[in-house]
Design a protein around this motif. Structure first.
Motif, short mmCIF file in Angstrom:
data_model
loop_
_atom_site.label_atom_id
_atom_site.label_comp_id
_atom_site.label_asym_id
_atom_site.label_seq_id
_atom_site.Cartn_x
_atom_site.Cartn_y
_atom_site.Cartn_z
N CYS A 147 44.84 28.84 50.73
CA CYS A 147 44.56 30.18 50.22
C CYS A 147 45.48 31.21 50.87
N THR A 148 45.59 32.35 50.20
CA THR A 148 46.37 33.44 50.76
C THR A 148 45.47 34.22 51.71
N TRP A 149 46.10 34.83 52.72
CA TRP A 149 45.38 35.61 53.73
C TRP A 149 45.94 37.02 53.80
N LEU A 150 45.05 37.96 53.69
CA LEU A 150 45.42 39.35 53.92
C LEU A 150 44.44 39.86 54.97
N VAL A 151 44.97 40.40 56.07
CA VAL A 151 44.08 40.89 57.13
C VAL A 151 43.63 42.30 56.77
N GLU A 152 42.37 42.41 56.38
CA GLU A 152 41.84 43.70 55.93
C GLU A 152 41.08 44.43 57.02
N GLY A 153 40.49 43.63 57.92
CA GLY A 153 39.49 44.21 58.83
C GLY A 153 40.04 44.89 60.05
N MET A 154 41.36 45.01 60.19
CA MET A 154 41.92 45.69 61.35
C MET A 154 42.84 46.80 60.87
N LYS A 155 42.84 47.88 61.62
CA LYS A 155 43.56 49.08 61.21
C LYS A 155 45.01 48.78 60.83
N ASP A 156 45.44 49.21 59.68
CA ASP A 156 46.82 49.11 59.18
C ASP A 156 47.31 47.70 58.86
N PHE A 157 46.57 46.66 59.33
CA PHE A 157 47.06 45.29 59.13
C PHE A 157 47.24 44.95 57.65
N ALA A 158 46.43 45.55 56.79
CA ALA A 158 46.49 45.20 55.37
C ALA A 158 47.84 45.59 54.75
#
Lengths: 178, 153
Positions: A79-90
Motif C-alpha cells: 500500500c501507499t503511505w502518506l504521513v498525515e498525523g504529524m505537522k507538515d509531513f503530509a
C-alpha cells in the motif's frame, strides 16, 4: 491510479518467522495484532486493490493513510503511505510499502520493502531504517512467543531536520534522480 | 549496498535477552551449531586470536582474526571466505557486532563491509545474515532455533 513503476526500493528488511503464512498475514493486516507490535497503531484496511488503508493512533486519529496497491493473501500486501498525523509531513510524497510472505521450510520469510518515487535524502530514509527493525523484531517475538517487545521508538538524530529541509525545498518537483 | 555505493551490509535486530546471554550464544560453538544451521566458530576470543568458521562437516568455511573485542558489547573481525573461489578472491572483509542493552532486550547490530566496489561476498552474506540472526533470536527467546531449509551460502 498510482504508477508503482516510479517507486524504487530504498530500504529492505528480511526476517524469518516460525509461523504459517496465514498467521503472518493476519499479523500484518489486523488491528488486534498491529496495536501490539506496531507502535500502538491500529491498521484499518479495505481488503482489495484500490481500497483505503490507514494506521490510527490509539485515540483514533489517522497517523498514516494510503491506498491498497496489492492484496493477495497470504503472499503479498502493498500500500501507499502518506504521513498525515504529524505537522507538515503530509507535504512529503507518499511512499510504497510492500510485504512479501514466502514459505521457507517450516518458517516463512517476510520481506518488507519501502520504495520511493523521488531521490529521498539519507536523513529521511533513516526513519524507516531505524523503525522497521524494531517493528518487525517485535512482530517476530509476538508470533513466536506470544509477547511483543516494548521498544521505545523515537525519530533518529537529524530526521526532523531532514524532513523540514525537504518540505522547504521540495526536491520531488525536480525530475527524479533515481 | 548503502547510498554512498560502498558495499556494506547493516542489519539491526532486537532480541529479548541480556548482553551476556547474547554474547555467550555468539561465541559458544555448541550454541552456534544450534542457530547457525550447523556452523560453528572456533576462536580464542582475544584481540589478535585467529578466527575460523567451521561447516557442519568440520571443514573451514571462513577464516580471519579478532581485530577488536570488548565483551559483551563489541567485536570486530577480519573475515575471508575459504570455500568459494570467487568470494575468496575478494580478500578480507570487516565484520562488526554491536550489542546495546535496552531495558528487557538488546539492540544487536551486524555490519559487514568490503573495501571494494560490487562485492559478491557482501551480496552472499546479505542473504545469510537475516537467516542466522532470525534463528538466533528464536533460540534465545523461545528455546528453539529455526530449522535449516536450504543449503547455507
Amino acid at each position: 491510479m498510482v504508477d508503482t513503476t516510479k517507486f524504487k526500493p530504498k530500504t529492505v528488511y528480511v526476517t524469518y518467522i516460525a509461523a504459517t503464512p496465514d498467521k503472518v498475514w493476519a499479523a500484518l493486516t489486523s488491528a488486534e495484532f498491529t496495536k501490539q507490535y506496531f507502535g500502538g497503531f491500529a491498521i484499518e484496511v479495505e481488503p482489495k486493490a484500490g481500497g483505503a488503508f490507514a494506521l490510527r493512533y490509539p485515540d483514533g486519529r489517522v497517523h498514516i493513510s494510503g491506498k491498497v496497491i496489492e492484496w493477495s493473501p497470504p503472499r503479498r500486501f502493498a500500500c501507499t503511505w502518506l504521513v498525515e498525523g504529524m505537522k507538515d509531513f503530509a507535504e512529503l510524497p507518499e511512499c510504497l510499502v510492500s510485504y512479501e510472505i514466502e514459505p521457507a521450510g517450516e518458517a516463512v520469510r517476510l520481506t518488507m520493502t519501502e520504495a520511493h518515487s523521488w531521490d529521498v535524502p539519507p536523513g529521511i530514509l533513516a526513519g524507516g531504517q531505524s523503525g522497521w527493525p524494531a517493528i518487525l523484531s517485535s512482530l517476530k517475538s509476538l508470533l513466536e512467543g506470544g509477547k511483543p517487545l516494548a521498544i521505545q521508538m523515537a525519530p533518529p538524530q537529524g530526521f526532523m531536520e531532514a524532513v523540514k529541509e525537504a518540505i522547504a525545498t521540495k526536491p520531488w518537483l525536480r525530475r527524479a534522480g533515481g | 549496498m548503502n547510498p554512498t555505493g560502498k558495499p556494506e551490509f547493516v542489519y539491526v535486530i532486537y532480541i529479548r535477552t541480556t548482553a551476556e546471554k547474547l554474547w555467550h550464544a555468539l561465541t559458544d560453538p555448541e550454541l552456534n551449531r544450534q542457530f547457525w544451521f550447523g556452523y560453528a566458530q572456533e576462536c580464542g576470543w582475544k584481540a589478535g586470536s585467529p578466527w575460523r568458521m567451521l561447516k557442519p562437516d568440520g571443514s573451514v568455511a571462513d577464516s580471519g582474526e579478532v581485530v577488536e573485542i570488548d565483551p559483551p558489547r563489541r567485536l570486530v573481525l577480519s573475515w575471508r571466505n575459504e570455500f568459494r573461489p570467487e568470494l575468496h578472491a575478494e580478500g578480507y572483509s570487516r565484520m562488526t557486532w554491536l550489542i546495546e542493552p535496552q531495558g528487557e532486550m538488546v539492540r544487536f547490530t551486524v555490519i559487514h563491509e568490503m573495501d571494494r566496489p560490487q562485492s559478491k561476498f557482501i551480496e552472499a552474506v546479505s542473504q545469510g545474515w537475516p537467516q542466522v540472526l532470525s534463528s538466533l533470536k528464536s533460540l534465545l527467546e523461545t528455546g528453539e532455533s529455526l530449522r535449516r531449509w536450504q543449503p547455507a551460502a
